[in-house]
Write a protein that holds these residues in place. Structure first.
Motif, PDB file in Angstrom:
ATOM      1  N   ILE A 109       0.663  -1.010   0.008  1.00 23.54           N
ATOM      2  CA  ILE A 109      -0.039  -0.088  -0.010  1.00 23.54           C
ATOM      3  C   ILE A 109       0.756   1.216  -0.034  1.00 23.54           C
ATOM      4  N   ARG A 110       0.844   2.177  -1.059  1.00 27.40           N
ATOM      5  CA  ARG A 110       1.584   3.131  -0.799  1.00 27.40           C
ATOM      6  C   ARG A 110       1.414   3.985   0.331  1.00 27.40           C
ATOM      7  N   ARG A 111       2.591   4.650   0.575  1.00 32.04           N
ATOM      8  CA  ARG A 111       2.777   5.320   1.903  1.00 32.04           C
ATOM      9  C   ARG A 111       1.905   6.653   1.817  1.00 32.04           C
ATOM     10  N   ALA A 112       1.888   7.197   0.620  1.00 30.45           N
ATOM     11  CA  ALA A 112       1.159   8.456   0.333  1.00 30.45           C
ATOM     12  C   ALA A 112      -0.450   8.195   0.920  1.00 30.45           C
ATOM     13  N   VAL A 113      -0.942   6.956   0.495  1.00 28.55           N
ATOM     14  CA  VAL A 113      -2.376   6.544   0.827  1.00 28.55           C
ATOM     15  C   VAL A 113      -2.442   6.385   2.204  1.00 28.55           C
ATOM     16  N   ILE A 114      -1.667   5.861   3.008  1.00 28.66           N
ATOM     17  CA  ILE A 114      -1.722   5.676   4.358  1.00 28.66           C
ATOM     18  C   ILE A 114      -1.801   7.122   5.025  1.00 28.66           C
ATOM     19  N   GLU A 115      -0.980   8.232   4.558  1.00 29.23           N
ATOM     20  CA  GLU A 115      -0.772   9.572   5.236  1.00 29.23           C
ATOM     21  C   GLU A 115      -2.190  10.307   4.912  1.00 29.23           C
ATOM     22  N   GLU A 116      -2.630  10.015   3.633  1.00 27.67           N
ATOM     23  CA  GLU A 116      -3.993  10.723   3.127  1.00 27.67           C
ATOM     24  C   GLU A 116      -4.984  10.227   4.078  1.00 27.67           C
ATOM     25  N   ILE A 117      -5.105   9.000   4.610  1.00 28.13           N
ATOM     26  CA  ILE A 117      -6.035   8.335   5.111  1.00 28.13           C
ATOM     27  C   ILE A 117      -5.832   8.899   6.623  1.00 28.13           C
ATOM     28  N   ALA A 118      -4.649   8.795   7.269  1.00 30.19           N
ATOM     29  CA  ALA A 118      -4.071   9.305   8.617  1.00 30.19           C
ATOM     30  C   ALA A 118      -4.751  10.772   8.683  1.00 30.19           C
ATOM     31  N   ALA A 119      -4.313  11.713   7.767  1.00 33.88           N
ATOM     32  CA  ALA A 119      -4.743  13.111   7.639  1.00 33.88           C
ATOM     33  C   ALA A 119      -6.407  13.292   7.949  1.00 33.88           C
ATOM     34  N   ASP A 120      -7.065  12.339   7.719  1.00 38.02           N
ATOM     35  CA  ASP A 120      -8.628  12.411   7.540  1.00 38.02           C
ATOM     36  C   ASP A 120      -9.058  11.976   9.080  1.00 38.02           C
ATOM     37  N   ILE A 121      -8.404  10.786   9.406  1.00 41.12           N
ATOM     38  CA  ILE A 121      -8.787   9.969  10.705  1.00 41.12           C
ATOM     39  C   ILE A 121      -8.184  10.436  12.195  1.00 41.12           C
ATOM     40  N   PRO A 123      -5.374  12.656  14.779  1.00 42.50           N
ATOM     41  CA  PRO A 123      -5.101  14.125  14.937  1.00 42.50           C
ATOM     42  C   PRO A 123      -3.395  14.050  14.608  1.00 42.50           C
ATOM     43  N   GLY A 124      -2.845  15.214  14.542  1.00 43.54           N
ATOM     44  CA  GLY A 124      -1.281  15.333  14.272  1.00 43.54           C
ATOM     45  C   GLY A 124      -0.854  15.161  12.864  1.00 43.54           C
ATOM     46  N   ASP A 125       0.474  15.154  12.857  1.00 37.96           N
ATOM     47  CA  ASP A 125       1.001  15.075  11.449  1.00 37.96           C
ATOM     48  C   ASP A 125       1.050  13.661  11.048  1.00 37.96           C
ATOM     49  N   PRO A 126       0.455  13.459   9.726  1.00 38.31           N
ATOM     50  CA  PRO A 126       0.401  12.017   9.013  1.00 38.31           C
ATOM     51  C   PRO A 126       1.411  11.439   8.888  1.00 38.31           C
ATOM     52  N   ALA A 127       2.619  12.318   8.748  1.00 37.47           N
ATOM     53  CA  ALA A 127       3.672  11.813   8.206  1.00 37.47           C
ATOM     54  C   ALA A 127       4.455  11.028   9.406  1.00 37.47           C
ATOM     55  N   GLU A 128       3.958  11.234  10.733  1.00 41.82           N
ATOM     56  CA  GLU A 128       4.440  10.379  11.965  1.00 41.82           C
ATOM     57  C   GLU A 128       3.720   9.299  12.256  1.00 41.82           C
ATOM     58  N   VAL A 129       2.693   8.958  11.298  1.00 42.58           N
ATOM     59  CA  VAL A 129       1.965   7.796  11.678  1.00 42.58           C
ATOM     60  C   VAL A 129       2.697   6.595  11.257  1.00 42.58           C
TER      61      VAL A 129
END
Length: 302
Positions: A109-121, A123-129
């Protein structure tokens, strides 16, 4: 966010390049952007692999089999059952020793997809998930999602790219919710009250204008100037079904109209409606209308 070029095997760790592996199906040349998948039989081996940016999930299709994850001074040994899942986060070098013959599904799964989802659901910086490396023996939800990805590998459905875009974001959502150790935020649902939002209406217009083309969820979202997850969520809120299913419905509606009102060959109609060949149109037409395109044409034109 647009994710760029199709996801190819050369972007993976290298396990799938090993000559002894018997590859049964892969998403190479399928045009998938948000995910890469490969189903294969793996023979016993030991290997060390450099990090890649994207998340790897390995579903064990049979077993049990012993896996040694080679990190630090001592390997971490795990007896993985059939249906077990090995998570390898992006950005991590790792080694592995496989002790027996094993049928697997590898999904990236693309890291960009994980960060995109994390940004939606969350809090905080999705790059740190972070999704930690681990073996999961009984994550039934994730197992079913990966099984759906496996089915998509063996189905040359004309909307498979859009379906996989949607499925990869569902997998990313589950990883973030269940395995990232973050508190999920609650966002209010957009109640449409029977009305379709402007975003969904524009997305439908885009689908109608590109019915004959192979389009992905990212293509639609980029044209709408929003993230794919936001578009998919708004679309489902408005119409209670995912974009890929709506797209198939539009294509079938157009095919039905052409069958009833023209003498265009059925194979040409399939092409003009975005189906890869006539058999795809026939299979979906029968599933939705309980008849074949040829029989429908005869009934309407007679």
């Amino acid at each position: 966010m647009p994710l760029g070029a199709p996801f190819g095997v050369r972007e993976t760790h290298g396990i799938l390049w090993r000559p002894e592996n018997e590859i049964r199906a892969s998403s190479d040349r399928r045009g998938w952007i948000s995910a890469y998948a490969s189903a294969q039989k793996e023979l016993p081996y030991e290997g060390y692999f450099s990090a890649v940016p994207d998340q790897l999930l390995v579903l064990h299709l049979d077993g049990p089999v012993t896996i040694d994850r080679m990190r630090a001074k001592a390997p971490a040994r795990h007896l993985v059952p059939a249906g077990g899942i090995h998570l390898v986060p992006g950005g991590m070098d790792f080694g592995v020793r496989l002790s027996g013959v094993l049928n697997t599904l590898h999904v990236y799964i693309r890291r960009a997809v994980i960060e995109e989802i994390a940004a939606d659901i969350v809090p905080g910086d999705p790059a740190e998930v972070e999704i930690p490396a681990q073996f999961l023996d009984d994550d039934r939800t994730l197992k079913r999602l990966l099984e759906a990805m496996n089915l998509a590998l063996f189905d040359d459905h004309p909307a498979s790219g859009l379906y996989v875009d949607y499925l990869s974001r569902t997998i990313a959502s589950h990883l973030v919710r269940a395995h990232a150790g973050r508190q999920v935020t609650t966002r209010p649902s957009a109640a449409s009250g029977g009305r379709v939002s402007a975003l969904t209406a524009r997305g439908i217009d885009y689908m109608r204008e590109h019915l004959a083309a192979s389009i992905s969820l990212d293509d639609i979202a980029e044209a709408m100037n929003c993230s794919a997850s936001h578009f998919a969520r708004q679309f489902r809120n408005d119409l209670n079904l995912p974009p890929h299913r709506y797209l198939v419905g539009l294509r079938l509606e157009l095919a039905r109209s052409l069958l009833a009102n023209s003498h265009t060959p059925i194979a040409q109609i399939a092409f003009e409606c975005g189906f890869s060949h006539q058999e795809h149109l026939t299979r979906l037409f029968r599933r939705n209308y309980m008849t074949t395109p040829a029989a429908y044409r005869r009934a309407r034109q007679n």
